[in-house]
Design a protein around this motif. Structure first.
Motif, PDB file in Angstrom:
ATOM      1  N   PRO A  74       1.033  -1.830   0.201  1.00 33.17           N
ATOM      2  CA  PRO A  74      -0.246  -0.147  -0.079  1.00 33.17           C
ATOM      3  C   PRO A  74       1.139   1.252   0.242  1.00 33.17           C
ATOM      4  O   PRO A  74       2.133   1.546   0.443  1.00 33.17           O
ATOM      5  CB  PRO A  74      -1.154  -0.189   1.223  1.00 33.17           C
ATOM      6  N   ARG A  75       0.285   2.644  -0.480  1.00 31.41           N
ATOM      7  CA  ARG A  75       1.320   3.229  -0.909  1.00 31.41           C
ATOM      8  C   ARG A  75       0.241   4.990  -0.137  1.00 31.41           C
ATOM      9  O   ARG A  75      -0.728   4.939  -0.777  1.00 31.41           O
ATOM     10  CB  ARG A  75       1.419   4.343  -2.255  1.00 31.41           C
ATOM     11  N   LYS A  76       0.819   5.775   0.796  1.00 35.08           N
ATOM     12  CA  LYS A  76       0.295   6.376   1.277  1.00 35.08           C
ATOM     13  C   LYS A  76       0.792   7.869   0.689  1.00 35.08           C
ATOM     14  O   LYS A  76       1.438   7.850   0.512  1.00 35.08           O
ATOM     15  CB  LYS A  76       0.638   6.226   2.981  1.00 35.08           C
ATOM     16  N   ARG A  77      -0.427   8.196   0.026  1.00 34.45           N
ATOM     17  CA  ARG A  77      -0.114   9.574  -0.333  1.00 34.45           C
ATOM     18  C   ARG A  77      -1.442  10.665   0.035  1.00 34.45           C
ATOM     19  O   ARG A  77      -2.277  10.261   0.437  1.00 34.45           O
ATOM     20  CB  ARG A  77      -0.303   9.787  -1.350  1.00 34.45           C
ATOM     21  N   GLY A  78      -0.966  11.049   0.765  1.00 38.99           N
ATOM     22  CA  GLY A  78      -1.473  12.183   1.772  1.00 38.99           C
ATOM     23  C   GLY A  78      -2.345  11.905   2.769  1.00 38.99           C
ATOM     24  O   GLY A  78      -1.917  11.672   3.672  1.00 38.99           O
ATOM     25  N   ALA A  79      -3.388  11.707   2.814  1.00 38.23           N
ATOM     26  CA  ALA A  79      -4.141  11.259   4.288  1.00 38.23           C
ATOM     27  C   ALA A  79      -4.797   9.868   3.833  1.00 38.23           C
ATOM     28  O   ALA A  79      -4.917   9.449   4.777  1.00 38.23           O
ATOM     29  CB  ALA A  79      -4.858  12.431   4.703  1.00 38.23           C
ATOM     30  N   LEU A  80      -3.960   9.859   3.071  1.00 35.03           N
ATOM     31  CA  LEU A  80      -4.999   8.074   1.964  1.00 35.03           C
ATOM     32  C   LEU A  80      -3.751   7.134   1.841  1.00 35.03           C
ATOM     33  O   LEU A  80      -3.199   7.169   1.601  1.00 35.03           O
ATOM     34  CB  LEU A  80      -5.517   8.000   1.533  1.00 35.03           C
ATOM     35  N   TRP A  81      -4.013   5.989   1.877  1.00 39.48           N
ATOM     36  CA  TRP A  81      -3.307   4.964   1.662  1.00 39.48           C
ATOM     37  C   TRP A  81      -4.013   4.293   0.240  1.00 39.48           C
ATOM     38  O   TRP A  81      -5.554   3.594   0.157  1.00 39.48           O
ATOM     39  CB  TRP A  81      -3.482   3.384   2.523  1.00 39.48           C
ATOM     40  N   PHE A  82      -3.160   3.797  -0.903  1.00 48.55           N
ATOM     41  CA  PHE A  82      -4.228   3.450  -1.817  1.00 48.55           C
ATOM     42  C   PHE A  82      -3.461   1.543  -1.630  1.00 48.55           C
ATOM     43  O   PHE A  82      -2.428   1.147  -1.085  1.00 48.55           O
ATOM     44  CB  PHE A  82      -3.478   4.325  -2.990  1.00 48.55           C
TER      45      PHE A  82
ATOM     46  N   PRO B 159       1.053  12.802  -5.507  1.00 49.08           N
ATOM     47  CA  PRO B 159       1.801  13.191  -4.671  1.00 49.08           C
ATOM     48  C   PRO B 159       0.412  13.777  -3.019  1.00 49.08           C
ATOM     49  O   PRO B 159       0.748  13.061  -1.896  1.00 49.08           O
ATOM     50  CB  PRO B 159       2.482  14.848  -4.674  1.00 49.08           C
ATOM     51  N   ALA B 160      -0.769  13.864  -3.355  1.00 49.58           N
ATOM     52  CA  ALA B 160      -1.599  14.870  -1.996  1.00 49.58           C
ATOM     53  C   ALA B 160      -2.702  13.442  -2.235  1.00 49.58           C
ATOM     54  O   ALA B 160      -3.910  13.809  -1.515  1.00 49.58           O
ATOM     55  CB  ALA B 160      -2.296  15.684  -2.323  1.00 49.58           C
ATOM     56  N   GLY B 161      -2.608  12.706  -3.146  1.00 48.58           N
ATOM     57  CA  GLY B 161      -3.425  11.430  -2.966  1.00 48.58           C
ATOM     58  C   GLY B 161      -4.838  12.216  -4.023  1.00 48.58           C
ATOM     59  O   GLY B 161      -6.189  10.947  -4.111  1.00 48.58           O
ATOM     60  N   ARG B 162      -4.466  12.712  -5.309  1.00 53.12           N
ATOM     61  CA  ARG B 162      -5.891  13.969  -5.254  1.00 53.12           C
ATOM     62  C   ARG B 162      -6.394  12.384  -7.128  1.00 53.12           C
ATOM     63  O   ARG B 162      -7.791  12.297  -7.165  1.00 53.12           O
ATOM     64  CB  ARG B 162      -5.862  14.481  -6.038  1.00 53.12           C
ATOM     65  N   PHE B 163      -5.492  12.307  -7.526  1.00 47.43           N
ATOM     66  CA  PHE B 163      -5.684  11.263  -8.406  1.00 47.43           C
ATOM     67  C   PHE B 163      -4.696   9.676  -8.297  1.00 47.43           C
ATOM     68  O   PHE B 163      -3.862   9.670  -7.617  1.00 47.43           O
ATOM     69  CB  PHE B 163      -5.607  11.729  -9.768  1.00 47.43           C
TER      70      PHE B 163
END
Length: 679
Positions: free
Chosen positions: A69-77, A125-129
């Protein structure tokens, strides 16, 4: 199949090609191929071992660990399984359910059906996309698709590209990303993909041959935190930061000094400084800080982590700390440093073990918390999260599979030139390795890829049935740094084959097994190794299983633009058969050209993917026909070609069938009876 010999001359080397008519996909060649495929499939499925092995492999399909999993901003993908679907989710927790963004079934439905494989994903970088690369029915020409995280809305697809390991380089403002492509004449070209509404177009950045040789398969543009600079790093096997790109002027210049030989890759500390692990003139590697403005002057580089007992494989900055992964005794060690090089801690990870996610990624991506999967020979992958600020190492969840009754031990063999070759033996605790046992040897030995301690999900039925599983680390890989890779490629490729023979002979000398109970299995480059085992070492193996192999090394690929990237990769490790001295070397070990009449060959079960761009089924046709003609023994020679499949099966159900067939065949040959599910 009747031989139709012709004389060929390639690279100044003249040889007879007895089955050249099987090279092209003619109706005659394909009819023969599919008939042999039918015979192989029916033989495998008729084995009493097939059903229990298949069912057990299906149980083990979620051993995983390749994608972290990858953390970007406040979210984990991260990816999650949902029945027969694979879903990309975003969550507030590393393994949280969160919300679905897209799934492979949804992509399949939107693109007219077919079996979709989701590969790497790269959030902004901030998890928007988030960008996801995927392909259908084994087609190795994939696309990057971009989705809006909050809504799951599909925004765009890139043009079809051959997936080369290259990742998108997102701009810090998330307006878009840079991706590697090629011009019509094969020159690398960085292309900007605008994503956010109103994002400005940017012209492509061509990278002519003096900057990036065509032989490099792909590039990832790593972008500085301020968005002003980028470093283009080669993919997928050797990572070298070749080019600096000024993202304001789009001027591309060399990043490394002339004559630099070795790897150099890492991540940005700030807008002016790139931190990298390098092994130029350092067998074990070190970590340095490189000022971008003077990167070609090595006198301006500052050493952060000196060369030590480990072989450094990756390094990068996360949350203001420097993470360094190296191999000590063919096992992963992860150390954390301050940015001035002061050691903070060594992560408490079980050994011998490794991280499949870091082995796949080979790089530390920008984020504020470090995550990796970790596995051993007796435990499937678990997720670990390390907080760079507090130093806490947290395990997330439990291992899905464990071999409580198994044990792993490391041994060494001595190769022909005196080099020590490490290998691991995995067996049930009650199996006596002092008397000959059914044994399955697995190895790869190429392309700078290490074979490290990991849960042997594909081979578990063999172990549970009482067999001995052996994993060997041969030259050509990266287990002992650059010298280990160089020691098993080009004019040194023969060392890889000698290393395998040394391991087999050590197993026999130590009483672990005997030739009539030994199987060798290898895939891709390991499939080539399996071909060499068949023709050079027939006396050592009861059976050999080459999966997605290459056998005709004088003509490994057609000379077409579609496979230019694969050809470039091949030539890095094997050499170019059009170059005379390299052609002479290749001819001496090319499996197809070294089949000899009147030899009793091992039993063979070859496996190909119909749509594999790199390891095409014609290799199997020619090799099978030549073995049929030359074989003085009576063991079966099988050729299996999977329809609508590329370089291996990725769907869990297909993978259980793919591996179940050859493994049942191997177990039949050495007299093992599968224990089946619930063992």
């Amino acid at each position: 199949m009747q031989a139709k010999p012709v004389q060929k001359t390639i690279g100044g080397v003249t040889f007879e090609d007895r089955f050249a008519h099987l090279q092209d996909d003619t109706p005659e060649a394909l009819d023969w191929q599919w008939e042999r495929d039918r015979i192989a499939r029916e033989a495998a499925e008729a084995s009493p071992n097939y059903a229990p092995v298949h069912d057990r492999l299906l149980q083990l399909a979620d051993a995983g660990g390749y994608f972290v999993p990858r953390k970007r901003g406040a979210l984990w993908f991260g990816y999650a399984e949902d029945g027969d679907d694979q879903v990309l989710r975003a969550s507030a927790e590393p393994a949280g359910l969160g919300r679905a963004i897209v799934s492979k079934n949804a992509i399949s439905e939107a693109n007219g059906g077919g079996n979709v494989m989701l590969a790497f994903m790269e959030p902004s970088p901030a998890g928007r996309f988030v960008a996801v690369v995927w392909g259908i029915d084994g087609d190795m020409m994939g696309k990057w698709s971009v989705y809006e995280t909050a809504t799951g809305r599909h925004l765009l697809d890139t043009a079809a590209i051959m997936y080369s390991g290259a990742r998108p380089g997102w701009l810090p403002d998330e307006s878009g990303f840079w991706i590697d492509g090629r011009t019509a004449d094969g020159v690398h070209e960085l292309r900007f993909v605008p994503v956010a509404e109103g994002a400005a177009e940017r012209p492509p950045v061509p990278l002519p041959d003096h900057l990036v040789a065509a032989k490099h398969s792909g590039l990832t543009l790593q972008i500085s935190p301020d968005g002003r600079r980028g470093v283009a790093v080669t993919e997928p096997h050797e990572h070298v930061a070749l080019v600096h790109v000024d993202l304001e002027t789009l001027e591309a210049t060399p990043f490394l000094p002339d004559g630099f030989e070795g790897e150099c890759d890492g991540s940005w500390i700030d807008g002016e400084t790139y931190v990298a692990r390098v092994n130029n003139g350092m067998p074990r590697g070190c970590v340095v800080a490189i000022p971008a403005a003077s990167s070609r002057d090595m006198a301006s580089w500052r050493e952060l982590v000196p060369e030590s007992e480990g072989f450094i494989g990756w390094a990068g900055v996360v949350g203001g700390r420097l993470y360094v992964g190296d191999l000590v005794d063919v096992s992963l060690r992860v150390r954390v440093f301050e940015l001035d090089g002061q050691l903070v801690q060594t992560l408490a990870l079980e050994n011998p073990g490794s991280s499949q996610s870091m082995l796949t990624e080979r790089a530390v991506r920008p984020t504020d918390i470090f995550a990796l999967t970790h596995t051993t020979f007796t435990r499937s992958s678990v997720l670990f999260v390390h907080d760079p600020e507090t130093g806490e190492l947290r395990q997330v969840g439990e291992a899905k599979h464990q071999l409580d009754d198994a044990v792993a031990e490391r041994r060494f063999a001595t190769s022909r030139d005196g080099t020590r070759i490490p290998y691991f033996i995995v067996r049930r605790k009650d199996v006596d390795t002092g008397s000959p046992q059914p044994t399955l040897v697995y190895a790869y030995g190429g392309f700078n890829l290490s074979q490290l301690p990991s849960f042997p999900a594909t081979h578990v039925p063999f172990i549970e049935a009482g067999g001995v599983f052996v994993q060997a680390s041969l030259r050509g890989g990266a287990e002992y740094g650059k010298a280990w890779h160089d020691g098993g490629r080009l004019f040194n490729k023969k060392n890889t084959f000698d290393d395998l023979q040394a391991v087999a002979e050590a197993l026999i000398a130590d009483g672990v097994s005997v030739p009539d109970k030994m199987v060798f299995m290898g895939g891709s480059n390991g499939g080539l190794l399996a071909g060499v085992a068949i023709v050079q070492q027939p006396h050592l193996w009861r059976a050999v299983v080459p999966t997605v192999p290459i056998f005709d090394m004088m003509e490994p690929l057609p000379d077409t633009p579609a496979v230019a990237g694969v050809r470039a990769i091949f030539f890095e490790d094997y050499g170019d058969p059009k170059i005379p001295d390299q052609a002479e070397s290749i001819r001496r070990w090319s499996p197809y050209h070294n089949v000899r009449d009147g030899v009793e060959y091992p039993a063979v079960y070859q496996v190909f993917g119909e749509k594999d761009l790199g390891c095409m089924p014609f290799h199997g046709r020619k090799f099978t026909a030549r073995l049929d003609e030359a074989n003085a023994g009576d063991r079966p020679i099988h050729l299996r070609v999977w329809r609508d499949t590329g370089h291996g099966a990725h769907d869990p159900a297909d993978a259980a069938r793919w591996n179940g067939e050859w493994l049942a065949f191997a177990m039949d040959q050495v007299g093992l009876k599968a224990a089946g599910p619930g063992a």
